[in-house]
Design an enzyme around this catalytic site. Sequence first.
Site, short mmCIF file in Angstrom:
data_model
loop_
_atom_site.label_atom_id
_atom_site.label_comp_id
_atom_site.label_asym_id
_atom_site.label_seq_id
_atom_site.Cartn_x
_atom_site.Cartn_y
_atom_site.Cartn_z
N LYS A 22 0.83 -1.15 -0.15
CA LYS A 22 -0.06 -0.11 -0.04
C LYS A 22 0.85 1.32 0.23
O LYS A 22 0.53 2.18 -0.66
CB LYS A 22 -0.87 -0.12 1.23
CG LYS A 22 -1.63 1.31 1.28
CD LYS A 22 -2.93 1.18 2.05
CE LYS A 22 -2.93 0.90 3.79
NZ LYS A 22 -3.23 2.23 4.05
N SER A 23 1.84 1.45 0.78
CA SER A 23 2.76 2.45 0.88
C SER A 23 3.44 2.88 -0.18
O SER A 23 3.43 3.80 -0.85
CB SER A 23 3.66 2.18 1.97
OG SER A 23 3.15 2.46 3.40
N ARG A 27 2.86 5.78 -3.30
CA ARG A 27 4.03 6.74 -3.91
C ARG A 27 4.36 6.45 -5.37
O ARG A 27 4.84 7.45 -5.76
CB ARG A 27 5.40 6.45 -2.98
CG ARG A 27 5.51 6.94 -1.54
CD ARG A 27 6.00 5.81 -0.96
NE ARG A 27 6.35 6.48 0.79
CZ ARG A 27 5.36 6.27 1.81
NH1 ARG A 27 4.45 5.69 1.73
NH2 ARG A 27 5.79 6.88 2.82
N SER A 166 7.13 9.74 11.96
CA SER A 166 6.11 9.64 10.94
C SER A 166 6.84 9.38 9.43
O SER A 166 7.26 10.62 9.19
CB SER A 166 5.03 10.62 11.05
OG SER A 166 4.35 10.85 9.94
N ASP A 315 2.53 -0.59 12.07
CA ASP A 315 1.24 -1.17 11.44
C ASP A 315 0.84 -2.43 12.13
O ASP A 315 -0.32 -2.87 11.84
CB ASP A 315 1.10 -1.12 9.91
CG ASP A 315 0.91 0.39 9.70
OD1 ASP A 315 0.78 1.33 10.30
OD2 ASP A 315 1.23 0.65 8.49
N LYS A 342 -3.87 6.24 14.61
CA LYS A 342 -4.09 5.63 13.40
C LYS A 342 -5.75 5.48 13.04
O LYS A 342 -6.27 6.37 13.61
CB LYS A 342 -3.62 4.04 14.01
CG LYS A 342 -2.05 4.08 13.97
CD LYS A 342 -1.48 4.67 12.92
CE LYS A 342 0.35 4.86 13.04
NZ LYS A 342 0.88 5.42 12.13
N ARG A 346 -5.66 2.61 18.31
CA ARG A 346 -5.46 1.17 18.11
C ARG A 346 -5.10 0.49 19.67
O ARG A 346 -5.27 -0.78 20.15
CB ARG A 346 -4.43 0.69 17.18
CG ARG A 346 -5.03 0.91 15.86
CD ARG A 346 -4.00 0.45 14.86
NE ARG A 346 -4.74 0.58 13.59
CZ ARG A 346 -4.05 0.70 12.17
NH1 ARG A 346 -2.71 0.58 12.36
NH2 ARG A 346 -4.71 0.59 11.31
C1 S3P Z 1 2.68 5.02 6.25
C2 S3P Z 1 3.28 5.56 7.33
C3 S3P Z 1 2.77 5.23 8.71
C4 S3P Z 1 1.93 4.00 8.63
C5 S3P Z 1 0.81 4.24 7.43
C6 S3P Z 1 1.54 4.11 6.42
C7 S3P Z 1 3.23 5.52 5.18
O1 S3P Z 1 2.23 6.34 9.23
O2 S3P Z 1 1.34 3.79 9.94
O3 S3P Z 1 0.00 3.02 7.71
O4 S3P Z 1 2.90 5.02 3.91
O5 S3P Z 1 4.12 6.48 5.17
P1 S3P Z 1 2.86 7.49 10.12
O6 S3P Z 1 3.75 8.31 9.14
O7 S3P Z 1 1.79 8.37 10.66
O8 S3P Z 1 3.70 6.76 11.23
#
Ligand code: S3P
Length: 432
Positions: A22-23, A27, A166, A315, A342, A346
């Site tokens: 997903k991340s 991007r 973050s 996560d 989140k 959580r």
């Molecule tokens: C993510 C960063 C994390 C993660 C989120 C995905 C990302 O969040 O918890 O599910 O893709 O950059 P934070 O940046 O708030 O830690």
Amino acid sequence: MNTLISNKVNSLNGEIEVPGDKSISHRAVLLSMLSEGQTILENYLSSEDINRTIEVSRYLGADIYLKNEIMEVHGIGLEGLVKPKRILDFGNAGTSIRLFMGILAAQNFESALTGDKSLKKRPMERVAEPLRAMGAIIETNEGKLPITIKAINKLNNLSYKLDIPSAQIKSSILLASLFTDGKTVIKTNFKTRDHTEIMLKDFSAGIEIKNNTISIDGGNLTSPEYIYIPGDLSSASFLILATLISKESKIKIKNVGLNPTRMGFIEIMKLMNADIEVNVENKFNSKEKIGSILVRSSNLKAIDVPKNLITSAIDELPLVFLAAACAEGTTLIKNAKELRFKESDRIKAMVTNLSSLSIEVKEYDDGARIKGGPIKGATLESFDDHRVAMTCLLASCRSESPVIVRNCFNINTSFPTFKETMNSIGMDINEY
Ligand code: S3P
């Protein structure tokens, strides 16, 4: 997919792949849109959150085609974005909105951003603040959504010390800095996921990383033309824990992302006595580490979760809560206050649900103490949170009676094929 019931099963087995990360998918769409040239994205995640990123990119002028699990993005370059004709609705997608804030902050048009009930509760000031320091004009609703981002001429460079662990804040600043003329510097003591940095290099950005400092030059991106998106290790983690806590089970997960900044859950499980083998493979010309994971049933043992593994497991911490409930002894999870910000709180969600499953839990401001013990089936709430829903459905691997979870619709945000994937290795999850 509203209420799901998960029945007790025996062993879990199989060789399997999980959907794309997903991340990395977010991007890949964004950088492809901002670059010159066309980019083919293979194995992207097809899910609600990524649909939001695609939709917003289209409103901003990008041409995106989806055919046979391949995405083709026609880049419009840093100068090519157009004023959206509507309010940009990011649904549940926290990563999408925060990354887009970095891009929209730099435009000579105004945009309005909103999201669903869960996203409206989440903090946005943490992203707005550094962007304002670059000259952005951002109005929030007491730090939350809806947000208005005003038109400006040009963003300035920034030297910024990031005090929150973050990747979303870091990435938002990195994307904004592309629209500046000079060098932006971010210093951070936290090793958060570095997919943005890896992909920016792939798009030929002037980015340098030394110890705790990232420097990036403003300027155009060039498309690498093709990106393979590895399987999502966060989705794979549901398969990993289900296998560990089931009897006589063994699975192999193939073509999954193994980025070191995401390996915290596997490291925590190994400290808890998990039988997990990780094999890195050179594949698909991927700039991200990729490979396979072999998992066998294990007798998990309680630990004090080390502070240095929290960010790289962020996560997957709901899964660590469940692992602790299945382990011998009492596990301590601390230094995890970020969990409260989140898709749901959580810590509260998992403490509430584990208690309903008859597990002894003590809640702390930044974590919990969890005593392993017999799990009794129950009807639980998802707290409108995909990862809480999926984690709790795994509890049936250890309970005699079924586990029922209400409001599971948000599973579609990250892992729409969760039920089918889990059932293909032997679980028994159905609509209730
Ligand atoms: C993510 C960063 C994390 C993660 C989120 C995905 C990302 O969040 O918890 O599910 O893709 O950059 P934070 O940046 O708030 O830690």
